[in-house]
Design an enzyme around this catalytic site. Structure first.
Site, PDB file in Angstrom:
ATOM      1  N   CYS A   2      80.030  70.587  52.877  1.00 31.98           N
ATOM      2  CA  CYS A   2      80.379  70.184  51.528  1.00 31.98           C
ATOM      3  C   CYS A   2      79.168  69.588  50.839  1.00 31.98           C
ATOM      4  CB  CYS A   2      81.505  69.142  51.560  1.00 31.98           C
ATOM      5  SG  CYS A   2      82.969  69.679  52.482  1.00 31.98           S
ATOM      6  N   GLY A  78      79.911  67.848  56.433  1.00 29.14           N
ATOM      7  CA  GLY A  78      79.477  68.134  57.792  1.00 29.14           C
ATOM      8  C   GLY A  78      80.624  68.388  58.748  1.00 29.14           C
TER       9      GLY A  78
END
Length: 612
Positions: A2, A78
């Site tokens: 993201c 992550g």
């Protein structure tokens, strides 16, 4: 994977700043094409763009947990590969989960353990937590810095983002670059704390940054630890094998299509073979992709960096392990296309001038993204297993500088040949590199009683893990996330890297070749030709048509007297732009790439250059 961003201001109520926060968040759309969200309350605003990988329905962010003392809000980028074990532990401690994402595990973990949650995570991540209970912002980054995170302190708080562009979208941020920024940009050093942009810096790998009313503090929760290595060769190989199996196993968890990036070298072949072995019991075949340049299929020319073509080895590995393999073929016209350069410079936020090394990775990632959302890569094996030749050449290894800079011509390691002579003088890169080298070496803790050779190998390993690897990881992250592809790097498991850091040279290079331990740990999974293959660096285009395209564009910018000529020397650029394309050497070619990147960067970012 993201993109995250945010703003904390202790002197303002940010509820009226939604448009600004939305603009900051929108810059992260490529990193998170699936969804976006904003949370604003009082002195804090958080923005998130999501690439949905696990729990696609339930992992929406910003994510909030209400406690009796107040809300805790998370924006997260992550993967925490050990989230399943942590989830079980948290459930045993009384936590109740709404979904099954690792994001919620990280947030609940913070509520349970505070900032010490960072020390419990295995994976790649960068996240921000706004804790309304004490009005604090916490920024945390994974041990190796696989995922990027930048911050810019303000007079009353901080701006942060996964990439500089998110911070620069805020009116409080100045897009300015001075001599120190250019020094970082024109060398191959990658200071883990700095940013080219004035006033901006990175959250260092393995660090927690806490922002409160009384200021900003930092705490390092992980670093390379010097310790005696007591395992013999057989046990060391077995431990490496076990750690690799565990790392790959954890990184295969996903709710979206997954593949590997397979070059046919030992590193990516080992990852592909390990992934194929893990998936085989389920009847699933791993997908794999290789990048090729169109002209090299018939006209490959070996050099000191690339002695063999990748594709035949990749095909052999895929057949050996039962992978579903595809080659992505790129031609000179694609590499040189203006929109590709614009995409690369926009993804980097900088004009690094790495040319087709970046653009080919971008095009590979774009093609892979059409069929997979997650890819496993062999990044970092060379740095941790001593894969580069300068680990093994005493003249390069023992040079009084960064070894990789000793291994390439100064024109490539400092990339100044086409700069204005007065700027070259003001940059004084020789002293800058010397100071950076001394600073980097100061982080190495010696092991009493070890040999001079092992001490130097420890230093070289430390330099690679804390500096050179940073460049490689940032390149892979930026080019892949620019098209919404999550690239996972199993060799960057901090447990594996911490273990290998202390292995003595007699064990690490026991067969007197590069990557001895990796070869020993994975040889039984691979074709003999790949096990014996010498290191071959990432391919570059050899087509003179590509160089000709660079020259033509450079000539256009020279005619237009572009602002980039405030940095580049017109006479030097013109000389390279007008000579025979077949005679352009790589350092001069990279100089042209730098010139073209600078033009795109200056047009798009319009930075204030503080160089006089």
């Amino acid at each position: 994977m993201c993109g995250i961003t945010g703003w904390v201001s202790y002197e303002q109520d940010l509820t009226g700043a939604r448009a600004t926060v939305a603009a900051m968040t929108a810059t992260m759309t490529a990193r998170g094409p699936d969804a976006g969200g904003i949370w604003i309350r009082g002195h804090a605003a958080l923005g998130h763009r999501r690439l949905a990988i696990i729990d696609r329905e339930g992992g929406t962010q910003p994510m909030t947990v209400d406690t009796p003392e107040g809300a805790v809000v998370l924006v997260y980028s992550g993967e925490a590969y050990n989230f399943a074990e942590l989830r079980t532990e948290l459930q045993m401690r009384g936590h109740r989960f709404r979904g099954r994402s690792d994001t919620e595990v990280v947030l609940r973990g913070y509520i349970e353990w505070g900032e010490a949650v960072a020390e419990r995570l295995t994976g790649m991540w960068a996240f921000a937590i706004w804790d309304t209970r004490d009005q604090r912002l916490l920024l945390m980054r994974d041990p190796l810095g696989i995922k990027p995170l930048y911050l810019m302190p303000t007079h009353d708080g901080v701006l942060f983002g996964s990439e500089p562009k998110a911070i620069l979208a805020n009116p409080q941020a100045r897009a300015a670059v001075g001599l120190d920024g250019l020094r970082e940009m024109f060398t191959l050093i990658a200071d883990p704390a700095t940013s080219v942009w004035e006033g901006m810096r990175q959250v260092e790998p393995g660090t927690v940054v806490t922002v409160a009313r009384d200021g900003i503090r930092e705490r390092r929760y992980w670093k390379l630890q010097t310790a005696p290595h007591t395992d013999n060769l057989r046990d060391t190989v077995a431990t490496v094998r076990d750690l690799l199996h565990d790392s790959v196993r954890r990184q295969l968890v996903t709710d979206v299509p997954l593949c590997t990036l397979l070059s046919g070298g030992l590193d990516s072949s080992a990852i592909t073979a390990l992934a194929a072995e893990q998936l085989r019991p389920s009847g699933e075949a791993i997908r794999s992709f290789t990048v090729e340049f169109a002209e090299q299929r018939e006209h490959f020319v070996a050099d000191e960096w690339r002695s063999t073509l990748d594709s035949p080895f990749a095909v052999e590995v895929a057949a050996h392990v039962g992978a579903r393999h595809s080659s992505i073929v790129i031609d000179a016209a694609e590499l040189a296309a203006p929109h590709v350069r614009e995409a690369v410079v926009g993804a980097r936020d900088l004009p690094l001038g790495l040319g087709d090394s970046d653009s080919s990775l971008y095009l590979l990632s774009r093609a892979v993204r059409e069929r997979s959302t997650v890819a496993l890569s062999g990044e970092s094996a060379d740095e941790i297993f001593a894969g580069y030749r300068w680990f093994h050449d005493p003249a390069l290894r023992d040079a009084d500088t960064f070894p990789w800079m000793a291994a390439v011509p100064a024109a490539m390691s400092r990339r100044t040949d086409l700069l204005r002579p007065d700027l070259i003088r003001d940059l004084d890169l020789e002293n800058y590199v010397r100071d950076q080298y001394r600073t980097a070496l100061a982080g190495v803790d010696p092991l009493p009683g070890e040999s001079a050779l092992d001490t130097r190998i420890r230093e070289v390993s430390y330099l690679h893990i804390t500096r050179f690897l940073r460049s490689m990881l940032d390149r892979k992250d930026r080019m892949s996330m620019a098209v919404g592809l999550e690239v996972r790097v199993p060799f960057c498991d901090h447990r594996l890297i911490g273990y290998l850091y202390n292995v003595p040279w007699s064990v690490k290079a026991h067969d007197h070749r590069e990557k001895s331990l990796l070869r020993a740990a994975t040889a039984e999974l691979l074709p003999r030709s790949v096990v014996e293959r010498a290191k071959s660096h990432y391919p570059i285009a050899q087509d003179t048509a590509y160089v000709g395209a660079l020259q033509r564009r450079a000539a256009e910018l020279l005619s237009a007297d572009h602002q980039a000529l405030e940095i580049m020397d017109p006479a030097a650029v013109r000389k390279v732009a007008t000579c025979n394309a077949a005679g352009v050497e790589l350092p001069d070619r990279l100089g042209l790439e730098q010139f073209l990147d600078l033009a795109v960067w200056l047009d798009h970012y319009r930075p204030q250059l503080r160089i006089t």
